[in-house]
Design a protein around this motif. Sequence first.
Motif, PDB file in Angstrom:
ATOM      1  N   LYS A   1     -35.239 -26.991   5.100  1.00 25.75           N
ATOM      2  CA  LYS A   1     -35.540 -26.090   3.986  1.00 25.75           C
ATOM      3  C   LYS A   1     -34.718 -26.586   2.803  1.00 25.75           C
ATOM      4  CE  LYS A   1     -36.274 -21.194   3.244  1.00 25.75           C
ATOM      5  NZ  LYS A   1     -36.142 -19.868   3.843  1.00 25.75           N
ATOM      6  N   GLN A   2     -35.391 -27.259   1.852  1.00 26.76           N
ATOM      7  CA  GLN A   2     -34.695 -27.954   0.775  1.00 26.76           C
ATOM      8  C   GLN A   2     -35.120 -27.490  -0.609  1.00 26.76           C
ATOM      9  OE1 GLN A   2     -35.040 -32.212   0.782  1.00 26.76           O
ATOM     10  NE2 GLN A   2     -34.700 -32.383   2.967  1.00 26.76           N
ATOM     11  N   VAL A   3     -34.191 -27.664  -1.543  1.00 28.36           N
ATOM     12  CA  VAL A   3     -34.484 -27.645  -2.970  1.00 28.36           C
ATOM     13  C   VAL A   3     -34.044 -29.025  -3.456  1.00 28.36           C
ATOM     14  CG1 VAL A   3     -33.970 -26.613  -5.212  1.00 28.36           C
ATOM     15  CG2 VAL A   3     -34.092 -25.161  -3.170  1.00 28.36           C
ATOM     16  N   SER A   4     -35.004 -29.776  -4.012  1.00 25.93           N
ATOM     17  CA  SER A   4     -34.736 -31.164  -4.394  1.00 25.93           C
ATOM     18  C   SER A   4     -35.042 -31.397  -5.872  1.00 25.93           C
ATOM     19  CB  SER A   4     -35.617 -32.120  -3.583  1.00 25.93           C
ATOM     20  OG  SER A   4     -35.421 -31.927  -2.208  1.00 25.93           O
ATOM     21  N   ASN A   5     -34.104 -32.040  -6.562  1.00 25.99           N
ATOM     22  CA  ASN A   5     -34.404 -32.554  -7.892  1.00 25.99           C
ATOM     23  C   ASN A   5     -34.978 -33.943  -7.719  1.00 25.99           C
ATOM     24  OD1 ASN A   5     -33.544 -30.299  -9.223  1.00 25.99           O
ATOM     25  ND2 ASN A   5     -31.904 -31.297 -10.356  1.00 25.99           N
ATOM     26  N   VAL A   6     -36.062 -34.218  -8.432  1.00 26.76           N
ATOM     27  CA  VAL A   6     -36.779 -35.485  -8.328  1.00 26.76           C
ATOM     28  C   VAL A   6     -36.545 -36.281  -9.610  1.00 26.76           C
ATOM     29  CG1 VAL A   6     -39.046 -36.558  -8.023  1.00 26.76           C
ATOM     30  CG2 VAL A   6     -38.506 -34.400  -6.851  1.00 26.76           C
ATOM     31  N   TYR A   7     -36.032 -37.514  -9.447  1.00 28.38           N
ATOM     32  CA  TYR A   7     -35.693 -38.376 -10.572  1.00 28.38           C
ATOM     33  C   TYR A   7     -36.460 -39.684 -10.519  1.00 28.38           C
ATOM     34  CZ  TYR A   7     -31.603 -35.309 -10.879  1.00 28.38           C
ATOM     35  OH  TYR A   7     -30.769 -34.229 -10.979  1.00 28.38           O
ATOM     36  N   LEU A   8     -36.603 -40.305 -11.687  1.00 31.50           N
ATOM     37  CA  LEU A   8     -37.170 -41.634 -11.850  1.00 31.50           C
ATOM     38  C   LEU A   8     -36.089 -42.534 -12.427  1.00 31.50           C
ATOM     39  CD1 LEU A   8     -39.377 -43.846 -12.470  1.00 31.50           C
ATOM     40  CD2 LEU A   8     -39.917 -42.527 -14.514  1.00 31.50           C
ATOM     41  N   LEU A   9     -35.969 -43.748 -11.886  1.00 29.71           N
ATOM     42  CA  LEU A   9     -35.047 -44.751 -12.423  1.00 29.71           C
ATOM     43  C   LEU A   9     -35.800 -46.060 -12.544  1.00 29.71           C
ATOM     44  CD1 LEU A   9     -32.145 -45.676 -13.238  1.00 29.71           C
ATOM     45  CD2 LEU A   9     -31.829 -46.293 -10.823  1.00 29.71           C
TER      46      LEU A   9
ATOM     47  N   LEU B   1     -37.405 -45.396  -7.604  1.00 29.18           N
ATOM     48  CA  LEU B   1     -37.241 -46.579  -8.430  1.00 29.18           C
ATOM     49  C   LEU B   1     -38.611 -47.141  -8.770  1.00 29.18           C
ATOM     50  CD1 LEU B   1     -34.395 -46.197  -7.331  1.00 29.18           C
ATOM     51  CD2 LEU B   1     -34.217 -48.662  -7.112  1.00 29.18           C
ATOM     52  N   MET B   2     -38.775 -47.473 -10.053  1.00 21.29           N
ATOM     53  CA  MET B   2     -40.041 -48.029 -10.513  1.00 21.29           C
ATOM     54  C   MET B   2     -39.751 -49.230 -11.409  1.00 21.29           C
ATOM     55  SD  MET B   2     -42.189 -44.517 -11.188  1.00 21.29           S
ATOM     56  CE  MET B   2     -43.800 -45.062 -10.634  1.00 21.29           C
ATOM     57  N   ARG B   3     -40.750 -50.113 -11.508  1.00 21.59           N
ATOM     58  CA  ARG B   3     -40.655 -51.255 -12.416  1.00 21.59           C
ATOM     59  C   ARG B   3     -42.028 -51.499 -13.020  1.00 21.59           C
ATOM     60  NH1 ARG B   3     -40.041 -56.451  -8.257  1.00 21.59           N
ATOM     61  NH2 ARG B   3     -42.158 -56.304  -7.420  1.00 21.59           N
ATOM     62  N   ARG B   4     -41.997 -52.030 -14.244  1.00 21.31           N
ATOM     63  CA  ARG B   4     -43.240 -52.338 -14.949  1.00 21.31           C
ATOM     64  C   ARG B   4     -43.632 -53.784 -14.687  1.00 21.31           C
ATOM     65  NH1 ARG B   4     -40.651 -48.930 -18.882  1.00 21.31           N
ATOM     66  NH2 ARG B   4     -41.988 -47.169 -19.395  1.00 21.31           N
ATOM     67  N   ARG B   5     -44.903 -53.992 -14.478  1.00 20.63           N
ATOM     68  CA  ARG B   5     -45.477 -55.313 -14.365  1.00 20.63           C
ATOM     69  C   ARG B   5     -46.549 -55.424 -15.441  1.00 20.63           C
ATOM     70  NH1 ARG B   5     -41.484 -56.678 -13.041  1.00 20.63           N
ATOM     71  NH2 ARG B   5     -40.770 -57.436 -11.058  1.00 20.63           N
ATOM     72  N   ALA B   6     -47.094 -56.597 -15.637  1.00 22.83           N
ATOM     73  CA  ALA B   6     -48.035 -56.835 -16.741  1.00 22.83           C
ATOM     74  C   ALA B   6     -49.099 -55.745 -16.871  1.00 22.83           C
ATOM     75  CB  ALA B   6     -48.688 -58.203 -16.588  1.00 22.83           C
ATOM     76  N   GLU B   7     -49.775 -55.441 -15.772  1.00 19.31           N
ATOM     77  CA  GLU B   7     -50.882 -54.496 -15.870  1.00 19.31           C
ATOM     78  C   GLU B   7     -50.733 -53.288 -14.957  1.00 19.31           C
ATOM     79  OE1 GLU B   7     -54.538 -56.587 -15.380  1.00 19.31           O
ATOM     80  OE2 GLU B   7     -53.998 -58.093 -16.868  1.00 19.31           O
ATOM     81  N   HIS B   8     -49.560 -53.119 -14.372  1.00 21.10           N
ATOM     82  CA  HIS B   8     -49.383 -51.985 -13.469  1.00 21.10           C
ATOM     83  C   HIS B   8     -47.898 -51.629 -13.351  1.00 21.10           C
ATOM     84  CE1 HIS B   8     -48.798 -55.436 -10.731  1.00 21.10           C
ATOM     85  NE2 HIS B   8     -47.988 -54.631 -10.082  1.00 21.10           N
ATOM     86  N   ILE B   9     -47.655 -50.563 -12.601  1.00 12.12           N
ATOM     87  CA  ILE B   9     -46.295 -50.113 -12.308  1.00 12.12           C
ATOM     88  C   ILE B   9     -46.111 -50.143 -10.800  1.00 12.12           C
ATOM     89  CG2 ILE B   9     -44.741 -48.117 -12.346  1.00 12.12           C
ATOM     90  CD1 ILE B   9     -45.938 -47.407 -15.061  1.00 12.12           C
ATOM     91  N   ASP B  10     -44.965 -50.656 -10.362  1.00 10.50           N
ATOM     92  CA  ASP B  10     -44.607 -50.675  -8.943  1.00 10.50           C
ATOM     93  C   ASP B  10     -43.633 -49.551  -8.646  1.00 10.50           C
ATOM     94  OD1 ASP B  10     -46.056 -53.008  -8.406  1.00 10.50           O
ATOM     95  OD2 ASP B  10     -44.325 -54.319  -8.666  1.00 10.50           O
ATOM     96  N   ILE B  11     -43.657 -49.084  -7.411  1.00 10.36           N
ATOM     97  CA  ILE B  11     -42.711 -48.084  -6.926  1.00 10.36           C
ATOM     98  C   ILE B  11     -42.030 -48.657  -5.682  1.00 10.36           C
ATOM     99  CG2 ILE B  11     -44.463 -46.882  -5.528  1.00 10.36           C
ATOM    100  CD1 ILE B  11     -43.028 -44.236  -6.398  1.00 10.36           C
ATOM    101  N   LEU B  12     -40.733 -48.430  -5.547  1.00 10.10           N
ATOM    102  CA  LEU B  12     -39.995 -48.941  -4.397  1.00 10.10           C
ATOM    103  C   LEU B  12     -40.016 -47.908  -3.278  1.00 10.10           C
ATOM    104  CD1 LEU B  12     -38.147 -51.417  -3.557  1.00 10.10           C
ATOM    105  CD2 LEU B  12     -36.258 -49.806  -3.893  1.00 10.10           C
TER     106      LEU B  12
END
Length: 185
Positions: A120-128, A37-48
Motif C-alpha cells: 500500500k504505497q503513495v509514490s511520487n513519480v519523477y522524470l530524469l 530515466l529518459m533520453r532523446r533520440r533523433a526521432e523518438h524518446i527512449d525509457i530505461l
Amino acid sequence: MELLDIVDEHGMPTGETVDRETAHAQGIRHRTSHVWLMRRRAEHIDILLQQRSFEKDSHPGCFDISSAGHIPAGVDFLPSAVRELEEELGVQAKESELILCGQRSFSFDSEFHGKPFHDKQVSNVYLLWCDQEEDDFVLQESEVASVRWMRFDDCIRGVMEHSFPHCIALEELNMLQRKLSQKTG
C-alpha cells in the motif's frame, strides 16, 4: 531493519513508523519514490527499464521503473529518489534535475516466495533526462539484474499488451507522456 513512515492518503507522515517487512505483511501505507530515466533520440524518446533482481521480495525478474525505492522514516521524496538513483544505477543527480510528473496511490495484494505480500504505497513519480549507454550504469546487483533502453512508445504498447514480463503501471507511463506533451525538459 528498515523503518518507514506510516503515511496518510496524501503521503504525509502520521508520526508513526513501521518496519518494511511488517508494512508489506499487513498492508500498511508507506511512501516510495519512482524515477524514470529518459533520453532523446533523433526521432523518438527512449525509457530505461530496470530488470529487478531475481531475489527481490516482489516481482522478481520483472522489468520495472528505472529506479525506485522505499523512503526511510524521516526522509522526504526527493532526497530518497536521488539516493536510490546513485545506489541502484550509479547515477548522480541533483534534486533540481528531477521533474515531478505526479503522485500515485495504490494497493497491491499477492504472494511472492510463498509469503503473502500486501503493498500500500503513495509514490511520487519523477522524470530524469539521462543520456548514457546501458553499460555505463553501475548496477546494485542485489536490486538490479540488468537495464535496457526501450523506445517509449514500444514500452507503452508492451505494457498494454503484456508482451514482456513487467510490473510497470500504465498510469505512470501516462503521467510521463502528459509531462512530455507539456514540452518539459
